[in-house]
Every structure is written in C-alpha cells, then in structure tokens.
Design a protein around this motif. Structure first.
Motif, PDB file in Angstrom:
ATOM      1  N   GLN A   1      -3.738  -4.586  -7.855  1.00 48.22           N
ATOM      2  CA  GLN A   1      -4.182  -4.218  -9.194  1.00 48.22           C
ATOM      3  C   GLN A   1      -3.018  -4.427 -10.158  1.00 48.22           C
ATOM      4  OE1 GLN A   1      -5.397  -0.160  -9.627  1.00 48.22           O
ATOM      5  NE2 GLN A   1      -6.018  -0.427 -11.745  1.00 48.22           N
TER       6      GLN A   1
ATOM      7  N   LYS B   1       2.847   8.564  -4.472  1.00 47.04           N
ATOM      8  CA  LYS B   1       1.438   8.362  -4.825  1.00 47.04           C
ATOM      9  C   LYS B   1       1.160   8.860  -6.238  1.00 47.04           C
ATOM     10  CE  LYS B   1      -0.321   8.585  -0.106  1.00 47.04           C
ATOM     11  NZ  LYS B   1      -1.176   9.298   0.825  1.00 47.04           N
TER      12      LYS B   1
ATOM     13  N   HIS C   1      -4.301   2.112  -8.754  1.00 54.56           N
ATOM     14  CA  HIS C   1      -5.085   2.812  -7.740  1.00 54.56           C
ATOM     15  C   HIS C   1      -5.292   2.002  -6.466  1.00 54.56           C
ATOM     16  CE1 HIS C   1      -5.931   5.903 -10.672  1.00 54.56           C
ATOM     17  NE2 HIS C   1      -6.262   4.952 -11.518  1.00 54.56           N
ATOM     18  N   ARG C   2      -5.187   0.678  -6.550  1.00 57.13           N
ATOM     19  CA  ARG C   2      -5.443  -0.135  -5.357  1.00 57.13           C
ATOM     20  C   ARG C   2      -4.476  -1.311  -5.311  1.00 57.13           C
ATOM     21  NH1 ARG C   2      -9.164  -1.022  -9.121  1.00 57.13           N
ATOM     22  NH2 ARG C   2     -10.425   0.722  -8.449  1.00 57.13           N
ATOM     23  N   ARG C   3      -4.359  -1.897  -4.130  1.00 58.49           N
ATOM     24  CA  ARG C   3      -3.475  -3.040  -3.944  1.00 58.49           C
ATOM     25  C   ARG C   3      -3.899  -4.213  -4.808  1.00 58.49           C
ATOM     26  NH1 ARG C   3      -3.195  -6.181   0.473  1.00 58.49           N
ATOM     27  NH2 ARG C   3      -1.211  -7.139   0.098  1.00 58.49           N
TER      28      ARG C   3
ATOM     29  N   SER D   1       0.820  -1.198   0.000  1.00 60.08           N
ATOM     30  CA  SER D   1       0.000   0.000   0.000  1.00 60.08           C
ATOM     31  C   SER D   1       0.859   1.255   0.000  1.00 60.08           C
ATOM     32  CB  SER D   1      -0.897   0.000   1.235  1.00 60.08           C
ATOM     33  OG  SER D   1      -1.605   1.204   1.319  1.00 60.08           O
TER      34      SER D   1
END
Length: 128
Positions: free
Chosen positions: A70, A57, A66-68, A48
C-alpha cells in the motif's frame, strides 16, 4: 527518465552520438525534476508487520498503512520523518513533488483495467 541499466546496456552497442543523446536526455529529465520542489514522502509498505511489537504496528497505522504494497503520501514534516525512521526496515520511501501525489481514488483508477472491449475485425463484414 533514462535508467542506468539501459544506459549501460547501450554503452557497448551504441555509437558515440547515441550515447551523447542518452546522456543529454537523462540530464534534461533530471533538471526538469529538480525544477519542482520535493514536498511529499511516498511511503510504500514492503514488508509485513506480522509478529512485530504493538508500537511498530501503531506507527504503521498512524501513517495510514494497513496492508503490504500500500502506498500513502505525506507532506514533509518532522513528526512524519520520525515515524518513518521507526519503521524504516519495513517501508520504501521516496521524495516526490506535489504534482506526483495521488489520492486513494486516483491510485485505484490507475490500477484498474480499461473497461469494455474493442472489435478489431469481423468475419461478417470482411471483403473477399
């Protein structure tokens, strides 16, 4: 592809011809993979980015992550390689051929469970 773990587990219990067959299968699959050039990066976010600096970021956002867990695909290029080096501790990167590249829709359909159900038997039509 034959994994090293399966090869090692078979090494103690398999006969020599079986070991030879495993080794040739591994080499033939490796040569088949080498025949197609590796043209893309498969990038998966493993850790993360919470509480990391804005530039990290921003780099993940620029890569389209955008997310873990992915996964995104990018062509080999110097700017993408630089972005990967910036976030190398957070991502897992693999080189893949163009045939292994999947769109977001294809990835979603691969994860989706099969629709409906299958009737395996019926007590109404059972033969006595």
């Amino acid at each position: 592809m034959i994994s090293l773990a399966s090869f090692r587990s078979c090494a103690s219990s398999c006969t020599r011809p079986q070991l030879r067959q495993l080794a040739t299968a591994a080499s033939s699959s490796a040569s088949a993979a080498e025949s197609e050039p590796l043209t893309h990066y498969r990038i998966t976010l493993r850790r993360s980015a919470i509480s990391l600096p804005k530039n990290i970021k921003g780099t993940l956002e620029a890569l389209g992550i955008h997310r873990r867990l992915q996964t995104v695909y990018h062509r080999h290029s110097p700017d993408i390689a630089g972005k990967i080096l910036t976030v190398k501790e957070l991502v897992a990167v693999e080189n893949v051929p163009a045939s292994a590249v999947r769109t977001k829709l294809e990835q979603r359909l691969e994860r989706k469970a099969p629709r409906g159900y299958v009737v395996t038997g019926s007590k109404l039509h059972a033969e006595p």
